[in-house]
Scaffold this active site. Structure first.
Site, PDB file in Angstrom:
ATOM      1  N   ARG A 238       1.702  -2.511   4.422  1.00  0.00           N
ATOM      2  CA  ARG A 238       1.678  -3.859   3.866  1.00  0.00           C
ATOM      3  C   ARG A 238       0.375  -4.069   3.117  1.00  0.00           C
ATOM      4  O   ARG A 238      -0.668  -3.560   3.544  1.00  0.00           O
ATOM      5  CB  ARG A 238       1.724  -4.923   4.976  1.00  0.00           C
ATOM      6  CG  ARG A 238       3.094  -5.368   5.408  1.00  0.00           C
ATOM      7  CD  ARG A 238       3.829  -6.153   4.309  1.00  0.00           C
ATOM      8  NE  ARG A 238       5.168  -6.511   4.736  1.00  0.00           N
ATOM      9  CZ  ARG A 238       6.244  -5.735   4.628  1.00  0.00           C
ATOM     10  NH1 ARG A 238       6.141  -4.538   4.070  1.00  0.00           N
ATOM     11  NH2 ARG A 238       7.424  -6.149   5.038  1.00  0.00           N
ATOM     12  N   GLU A 267       0.843  -8.957  -3.927  1.00  0.00           N
ATOM     13  CA  GLU A 267       1.841  -8.370  -4.820  1.00  0.00           C
ATOM     14  C   GLU A 267       2.908  -9.414  -5.187  1.00  0.00           C
ATOM     15  O   GLU A 267       3.186 -10.305  -4.388  1.00  0.00           O
ATOM     16  CB  GLU A 267       2.478  -7.128  -4.154  1.00  0.00           C
ATOM     17  CG  GLU A 267       3.299  -7.416  -2.930  1.00  0.00           C
ATOM     18  CD  GLU A 267       3.758  -6.128  -2.230  1.00  0.00           C
ATOM     19  OE1 GLU A 267       2.920  -5.246  -1.966  1.00  0.00           O
ATOM     20  OE2 GLU A 267       4.949  -6.029  -1.946  1.00  0.00           O
ATOM     21  N   HIS A 285       6.164  -1.165  -4.371  1.00  0.00           N
ATOM     22  CA  HIS A 285       6.792  -1.461  -3.068  1.00  0.00           C
ATOM     23  C   HIS A 285       8.214  -0.873  -3.004  1.00  0.00           C
ATOM     24  O   HIS A 285       9.200  -1.592  -2.840  1.00  0.00           O
ATOM     25  CB  HIS A 285       6.823  -2.973  -2.800  1.00  0.00           C
ATOM     26  CG  HIS A 285       6.942  -3.307  -1.352  1.00  0.00           C
ATOM     27  ND1 HIS A 285       6.328  -4.405  -0.772  1.00  0.00           N
ATOM     28  CD2 HIS A 285       7.616  -2.704  -0.356  1.00  0.00           C
ATOM     29  CE1 HIS A 285       6.622  -4.440   0.519  1.00  0.00           C
ATOM     30  NE2 HIS A 285       7.405  -3.418   0.800  1.00  0.00           N
TER      31      HIS A 285
HETATM   32  C1  8YV Z   1      11.450  -3.826   1.846  1.00  0.00           C
HETATM   33  C2  8YV Z   1       9.576  -3.381   3.520  1.00  0.00           C
HETATM   34  O1  8YV Z   1      12.007  -3.188   0.761  1.00  0.00           O
HETATM   35  O2  8YV Z   1      11.223  -3.372   5.191  1.00  0.00           O
HETATM   36  C3  8YV Z   1      10.091  -3.693   4.879  1.00  0.00           C
HETATM   37  O3  8YV Z   1       9.316  -4.281   5.670  1.00  0.00           O
HETATM   38  O4  8YV Z   1       8.442  -3.505   3.267  1.00  0.00           O
HETATM   39  C4  8YV Z   1      10.465  -2.855   2.451  1.00  0.00           C
HETATM   40  O5  8YV Z   1      11.184  -1.774   2.957  1.00  0.00           O
HETATM   41  C5  8YV Z   1      10.924  -5.124   1.380  1.00  0.00           C
HETATM   42  O6  8YV Z   1      10.102  -5.716   2.287  1.00  0.00           O
HETATM   43  C6  8YV Z   1      12.098  -6.045   1.006  1.00  0.00           C
HETATM   44  O7  8YV Z   1      12.294  -7.135   1.864  1.00  0.00           O
END
Ligand code: 8YV
Length: 321
Positions: A238, A267, A285
């Site tokens: 993150r 982001e 991401h």
């Molecule tokens: C997602 C992510 O694509 O699952 C998670 O926590 O960071 C990613 O895999 C993104 O957050 C979409 O909601």
């Protein structure tokens, strides 16, 4: 017969996911994938019993107050730092996330960034595309070894373990830092150490820990200075875990060799310095972005919603207490 619960899906999902949900819910959804201002989200969510959100939708007391009927929030992500769990718990709103289905794809991406950063794949490719490749030289584009080196994994949950498993093929020494001992550490051949030792020893550091107030800027100027000047840093977890301004300084000063980043503070905006330092690999991401993984995530969010609608136990609830 009771009316079907009202569901809002905030982002475009796959058609099969809508098909799965349609028999159980009265659906309002954003299948044009418009960028909703916050006020639109609050207004569209106001009369809903159920929300299907993604990581960029903040579920906080303001949103909960705007949705008095809300009973479930299903996020199409494994991370849930965008959801105020305590506030959901207080209002009796249940929460679900999407573990497991994205583990392997995300671990693959950690390795893609690690390899690309260590071996300067993007830097040298940009140079080649710019027509600068006049001739071969012994000392051209020298990168860092991966095989046989030391990997440091910060956060040893499902994805961290999957990253470690892949390291066996590279015959690496694997160190990890985690609050608790990983039950599978023997199988993974991984050794638990303090963060400082990991940063000092590792040739490649991969961040796979969840974001919270406790992990905000867990990697800042001090931690970057502790790393080897030849080391690479990969963040697939993150934004906010790394202090991006401190990272830009460290990259500019050569305090570490390079970084592979899939996530950023603020982001989709990037720290402008990241775009000017050459020794970074930047992806938007996309850690979980394979078709099977993303369909799996959206479908798992849907299965949690269907379970809610039919009175069954949620397959992947998140504790809100
Ligand atoms: C997602 C992510 O694509 O699952 C998670 O926590 O960071 C990613 O895999 C993104 O957050 C979409 O909601």
């Amino acid at each position: 017969m009771n009316p079907r619960p009202k569901l809002l899906i905030t982002r475009k999902v796959f058609p099969e996911v809508i098909e799965r949900l349609a028999p159980y819910f009265d659906i309002d959804s954003n299948q044009d994938d418009d960028e909703w201002p916050r006020a639109t989200l609050l207004a569209r969510a106001a009369d809903r019993d159920a929300l299907f959100v993604v990581a960029s939708d903040r579920v906080d007391p303001e949103l909960l107050a705007a949705c008095p009927r809300l009973r479930i929030v299903a996020t199409g992500s494994v991370g849930y730092n965008h959801i105020d769990l305590a506030a959901c718990g207080e209002r009796g709103v249940v929460v679900s996330n999407t573990p497991d289905v994205l583990t392997e794809a995300t671990a693959d991406m950690a390795w893609a960034l690690l390899m690309a950063t260590a071996r300067r794949v993007c830097e040298s490719e940009h140079w080649l595309r710019a027509g600068k490749w006049g001739r071969w030289a012994f000392d051209q584009w020298l990168g860092a070894d991966v095989y046989g080196t030391t990997l440091g994994i910060v956060g040893m949950g499902r994805i961290g373990s999957a990253v470690a498993r892949r390291a066996r093929g590279f015959e690496m020494r694997v160190l990890y830092h985690n609050r608790s001992r990983a039950p599978n550490e023997a199988e993974l051949g991984a050794h638990r150490v303090e963060l400082d030792e990991l940063l000092r020893e590792a040739d490649h550091v991969v961040l796979v820990l969840p974001y919270s107030a406790a992990t905000h800027h867990a990697i800042g100027a001090r931690e970057l200075a502790a790393m080897k000047p030849t080391a690479t840093l990969v963040n697939i977890a993150r934004g906010g875990i790394v202090d991006d301004a401190a990272l830009v300084d460290a990259l500019r000063a050569g305090r570490i060799a390079g970084a592979g980043l899939d996530v950023y503070e603020n982001e989709p905006a990037l720290h402008p310095g990241l775009l000017t330092v050459p020794n970074v690999v930047l992806t938007p991401h996309v850690g979980s972005a394979t078709r099977s993984s993303r369909v799996g995530m959206a479908m798992l969010a849907a299965e949690n919603l269907v379970a809610f609608a039919t009175g069954a136990a949620l397959p992947t609830p998140v504790a809100t207490a």
